[in-house]
Design a protein around this motif. Structure first.
Motif, PDB file in Angstrom:
ATOM      1  N   GLN A 209       0.832  -1.205   0.000  1.00  0.00           N
ATOM      2  CA  GLN A 209       0.000   0.000   0.000  1.00  0.00           C
ATOM      3  C   GLN A 209       0.870   1.260   0.000  1.00  0.00           C
ATOM      4  O   GLN A 209       0.566   2.234  -0.702  1.00  0.00           O
TER       5      GLN A 209
ATOM      6  N   VAL B 194       2.078   2.154  -3.476  1.00  0.00           N
ATOM      7  CA  VAL B 194       1.036   2.743  -4.326  1.00  0.00           C
ATOM      8  C   VAL B 194       0.789   4.200  -3.939  1.00  0.00           C
ATOM      9  O   VAL B 194       0.697   5.088  -4.799  1.00  0.00           O
ATOM     10  N   VAL B 195       0.702   4.468  -2.631  1.00  0.00           N
ATOM     11  CA  VAL B 195       0.387   5.834  -2.182  1.00  0.00           C
ATOM     12  C   VAL B 195       1.565   6.774  -2.437  1.00  0.00           C
ATOM     13  O   VAL B 195       1.383   7.905  -2.917  1.00  0.00           O
TER      14      VAL B 195
ATOM     15  N   ASN C 166       1.736   7.583  -6.115  1.00  0.00           N
ATOM     16  CA  ASN C 166       0.679   8.521  -6.506  1.00  0.00           C
ATOM     17  C   ASN C 166       0.985   9.938  -6.020  1.00  0.00           C
ATOM     18  O   ASN C 166       0.816  10.918  -6.753  1.00  0.00           O
TER      19      ASN C 166
ATOM     20  N   GLN D 192       1.606  11.309  -9.784  1.00  0.00           N
ATOM     21  CA  GLN D 192       0.327  11.409 -10.501  1.00  0.00           C
ATOM     22  C   GLN D 192       0.263  12.712 -11.289  1.00  0.00           C
ATOM     23  O   GLN D 192      -0.277  12.759 -12.385  1.00  0.00           O
TER      24      GLN D 192
ATOM     25  N   VAL E 268      -3.381  10.184   7.044  1.00  0.00           N
ATOM     26  CA  VAL E 268      -2.943   8.828   7.368  1.00  0.00           C
ATOM     27  C   VAL E 268      -3.322   7.922   6.196  1.00  0.00           C
ATOM     28  O   VAL E 268      -4.500   7.874   5.796  1.00  0.00           O
ATOM     29  N   ASN E 269      -2.338   7.244   5.642  1.00  0.00           N
ATOM     30  CA  ASN E 269      -2.579   6.246   4.586  1.00  0.00           C
ATOM     31  C   ASN E 269      -3.408   6.790   3.417  1.00  0.00           C
ATOM     32  O   ASN E 269      -4.338   6.129   2.940  1.00  0.00           O
ATOM     33  N   ALA E 270      -3.072   8.004   2.987  1.00  0.00           N
ATOM     34  CA  ALA E 270      -3.733   8.569   1.815  1.00  0.00           C
ATOM     35  C   ALA E 270      -2.727   9.466   1.089  1.00  0.00           C
ATOM     36  O   ALA E 270      -1.793   9.994   1.695  1.00  0.00           O
ATOM     37  N   SER E 271      -2.950   9.640  -0.188  1.00  0.00           N
ATOM     38  CA  SER E 271      -2.046  10.437  -1.015  1.00  0.00           C
ATOM     39  C   SER E 271      -2.204  11.918  -0.716  1.00  0.00           C
ATOM     40  O   SER E 271      -3.331  12.428  -0.613  1.00  0.00           O
TER      41      SER E 271
ATOM     42  N   ARG F  78      -2.038  14.152  -2.655  1.00  0.00           N
ATOM     43  CA  ARG F  78      -2.753  14.767  -3.778  1.00  0.00           C
ATOM     44  C   ARG F  78      -4.226  15.035  -3.468  1.00  0.00           C
ATOM     45  O   ARG F  78      -4.897  15.755  -4.198  1.00  0.00           O
TER      46      ARG F  78
ATOM     47  N   VAL G 171      -7.122  13.814   7.220  1.00  0.00           N
ATOM     48  CA  VAL G 171      -7.601  12.875   6.201  1.00  0.00           C
ATOM     49  C   VAL G 171      -7.220  11.473   6.651  1.00  0.00           C
ATOM     50  O   VAL G 171      -6.040  11.198   6.900  1.00  0.00           O
TER      51      VAL G 171
ATOM     52  N   GLY H 290      -7.262   7.585   5.638  1.00  0.00           N
ATOM     53  CA  GLY H 290      -7.430   6.725   4.472  1.00  0.00           C
ATOM     54  C   GLY H 290      -7.075   5.283   4.757  1.00  0.00           C
ATOM     55  O   GLY H 290      -6.690   4.921   5.877  1.00  0.00           O
TER      56      GLY H 290
ATOM     57  N   GLY I 224      -5.156   3.670   2.189  1.00  0.00           N
ATOM     58  CA  GLY I 224      -4.331   3.469   1.003  1.00  0.00           C
ATOM     59  C   GLY I 224      -4.897   4.094  -0.266  1.00  0.00           C
ATOM     60  O   GLY I 224      -4.452   3.776  -1.368  1.00  0.00           O
ATOM     61  N   GLU I 225      -5.861   5.027  -0.119  1.00  0.00           N
ATOM     62  CA  GLU I 225      -6.460   5.643  -1.305  1.00  0.00           C
ATOM     63  C   GLU I 225      -5.447   6.516  -2.057  1.00  0.00           C
ATOM     64  O   GLU I 225      -4.593   7.159  -1.444  1.00  0.00           O
ATOM     65  N   VAL I 226      -5.608   6.547  -3.374  1.00  0.00           N
ATOM     66  CA  VAL I 226      -4.796   7.428  -4.209  1.00  0.00           C
ATOM     67  C   VAL I 226      -5.715   8.246  -5.096  1.00  0.00           C
ATOM     68  O   VAL I 226      -6.879   7.883  -5.303  1.00  0.00           O
ATOM     69  N   ARG I 227      -5.188   9.339  -5.633  1.00  0.00           N
ATOM     70  CA  ARG I 227      -5.975  10.222  -6.496  1.00  0.00           C
ATOM     71  C   ARG I 227      -5.965   9.677  -7.919  1.00  0.00           C
ATOM     72  O   ARG I 227      -4.909   9.325  -8.438  1.00  0.00           O
TER      73      ARG I 227
END
Lengths: 426, 426
Positions: A245, A248-249, A252, A256, A375-378, A380, B418, B420, B422-425
């Protein structure tokens, strides 16, 4: 009004804005929404006329030898028009923030005390190049019940004037004052100097553009400024983490898009995950041509990555906003070191921790002093639309008033309301 | 540190404040409450020692020929000490604003977006005479998780130093940094000039004192300032009104105390109630020796009031803050005229409508552009304690950030969080 006498012209604009602000603050929700929907309709109907005016700016830009990406940013394509028209309709569909009364509590004296959301009054907006900002700012002004004075870039003047005429027609169609949105009709830079120094007419300035523009305005403004200078955003990969994970983050957040202010510019990795994480993210960056400015410890691990463009990081790299396929990478030995590094070198914009450890996630959220902490998010995702604000007028990295993406609420403030039945103070 | 080299001394204070602010922002609620309760206990125990230090200031003030009311304001009587100690305990009992997470909403992308309340960082407070402000500011800093740099009046230096030692001892007793609250140990005015121009160390300045002090600080500050200059508060008696109630409220708003900023300075009366209301309020004011600065129409009605001190009002009277047994009185022919008058001549502090008409009450609340707007209540209620804020650090008449009484929340701001998976844009 003749815009060659700048002080007189700007005072005239200021007086008209202040008068319009009073009417807009008391305007009904239906009228404001009608104006937004009329603006959307007029934008869609104006295709050929808008294209003609836009072409004047584009031709001048090409004649002046502007680089292709800069010419592109000036273009009012059908897609751009469709997007801003849809944005107006989305704002029309959102709840009206003005007049909302919250937190009303009865006090022992018998009075009830609460807060009512009201417009700030008049905001001045100084922006460069992209003419669609004219519609974004106008639509946010209308919905939030403020008056706006817009000053776009000189290279977009014909486009902005054409768009502004649509805004004024939509306001009048809805029974609202045309002066609720004014566009400064001169490209004389002295007009900006006046706009940011008229506290009697303008309550706040929102600059959007290059760092030079924003620094100049911040230094010279005599009213509050909502702004961000840098977006040096961090991703921190914690000691306990879902590596797949995190890959990927991190990918991105960096790749991205390279140019937005919420793209990651610096990667911190806990040394416990360095051997597992760095070679894999290094391979992803190498494949995408992302240059890595590395600390000695991360360099030692990454030298084995085929095709990796490694450059020794200097202290300046930790504070740099690249807005390009470049990222700085540093190993840290603790969460404390990561938080201290971010608070020292970051720009208080947006920073993310990737972790499976709950206490660490909560400490990062509390202790990283940035407008957006994730936390655990891009990174972006730091954007008014992604946050559900409908639209954003800008992003703030200051702590006063509004932080992060500024939407309708950031253009309002709360006044106190006291509801009594004849109570007096004892 | 030697406070004679002012730039070096203030930079030293600033660095220490910034470091303490980081610790305070992460401090637990229990530690902050323990410090507040320890401070209350130490204040009560310190009676004789405090009195000795206070006497040094009082003796100097008398020797300098200060007027008796000014000497009185310097006094740390047992009653004053008891009040500030109780204030500390009340703050300890209040919920901790820091870390509160609100409005968390799930977005279509899967991320959850909310806001977390966090301290502003470091505030500088510049105040005159009353030494109890030292404890009010210190206790609000502790509870709100900020660091504070306090600069009291030179005439109260010994008292302030003695109080500050109690604050530092209480902080250390609770395991918090002593530098969370610093007192500027020099009376050199250059120290104020530095304090308000160190954006790298100080996030906001709160001045409390005379208009001259506040104007000077506002003009020279290089950081945001929370302030009010004037309290030109209005009472408007509407066309439909409970006259008996209106008399009680108007009397209280003007005469309960003359010196506070929330005392009424101007009375507007709808002409439909002039004949019924003016003679009776005029008699009350006449009995209390309140001078009336009257418009021609109200004068014509009031000349018959025995003992009334009537003076023809000039345009300047509509904007005046008397802070004395003086009030301006004007007849208006509509609610619109009342609102327009208040928005033109008022100081955006506190204004009240007395009415039995609901639509008029709502219009007044929405359209009067003041920090506090009231229906059927005395303007004297505009106060942090009366509003349930526990205490106030000051009152703001600006629209940006905080309006009206500023308590714990005004010393904080909201950052975005925020959460999440593991979310990505996209």
């Amino acid at each position: 009004m003749n815009p060659t006498d700048i002080p007189a012209y700007m005072a005239h604009v200021g007086v008209a804005a202040r008068a319009a602000a009073t009417t807009m603050a008391a305007a009904g929700t239906a009228a404001k929404n009608n104006a937004l929907r009329a603006l959307a309709r007029r934008l869609r109907e104006a295709g050929a006329d808008l294209a003609d005016h836009n072409e004047l700016d584009l031709a001048a830009a090409r004649a002046a030898g502007l680089a292709a990406p800069l010419v592109d940013r000036l273009k009012l394509t059908p897609a751009v028009i469709a997007t801003v028209a849809e944005g107006c309709e989305q704002l029309a569909a959102m709840p009206d923030p003005v007049g909302e009364i919250t937190n009303v509590k009865r006090r022992p004296t018998g009075i009830s005390v609460g807060q009512m959301r009201v417009p700030l009054g008049v905001f001045g907006m100084v922006y460069e190049s992209r003419p669609n900002v004219t519609i974004e700012a106008a639509s946010l002004a209308i919905k939030s019940g403020n008056a706006a004075i817009l000053r776009g870039g000189s290279e977009a003047l014909h486009s902005n004037l054409a768009l502004w005429r649509l805004v004024q027609a939509a306001l009048v169609e809805a029974g609202l004052p045309a002066d609720a949105v004014q566009l400064v009709e001169t490209t004389d830079r002295a007009a900006v100097g006046r706009l940011i120094a008229m506290p009697e007419y303008v309550d706040v300035i929102i600059p959007r553009g290059g760092k030079g523009l924003i620094e100049r305005i911040s230094a010279e403004a005599r009213v509050p400024v909502i702004k961000h200078l840098d977006g040096n955003c961090h991703v921190y990969v914690d000691a306990e983490v879902d590596i797949d994970q995190a890959l990927v983050v991190t990918d991105n957040a960096k790749t991205q898009k390279y140019s937005p202010c919420n793209a990651a510019e610096s990667l911190l990795v806990h040394q416990a995950q360095a051997a597992a994480f760095l070679p894999r993210i290094g391979a992803i960056f190498a494949a995408k041509g992302v240059e890595m400015r590395v600390c000695p410890a991360s360099k030692a691990i990454m030298v084995a990555v085929p095709g990796a463009q490694l450059v020794d990081a200097t202290e300046a790299d930790w504070a740099e906003e690249y807005l390009a396929p470049v990222i700085s990478i540093k190993l840290v030995d603790s969460l404390d070191a990561a938080i201290a590094h971010i608070n020292r070198f970051g720009s208080h914009h947006t920073d993310a921790i990737l972790t499976t450890n709950h206490p660490n996630a909560m400490r990062f959220l509390r202790e990283v002093d940035s407008a957006s902490v994730m936390v655990n998010a891009s990174t972006r995702f730091a954007d008014g639309f992604e946050y559900g604000l409908g639209a954003e007028i800008g992003i703030s990295t200051d702590k006063f008033h509004a932080r992060g993406p500024v939407g309708l609420e950031g253009l309002t403030s709360m006044k106190w309301v006291v509801l009594g039945q004849g109570e007096v103070r004892g």
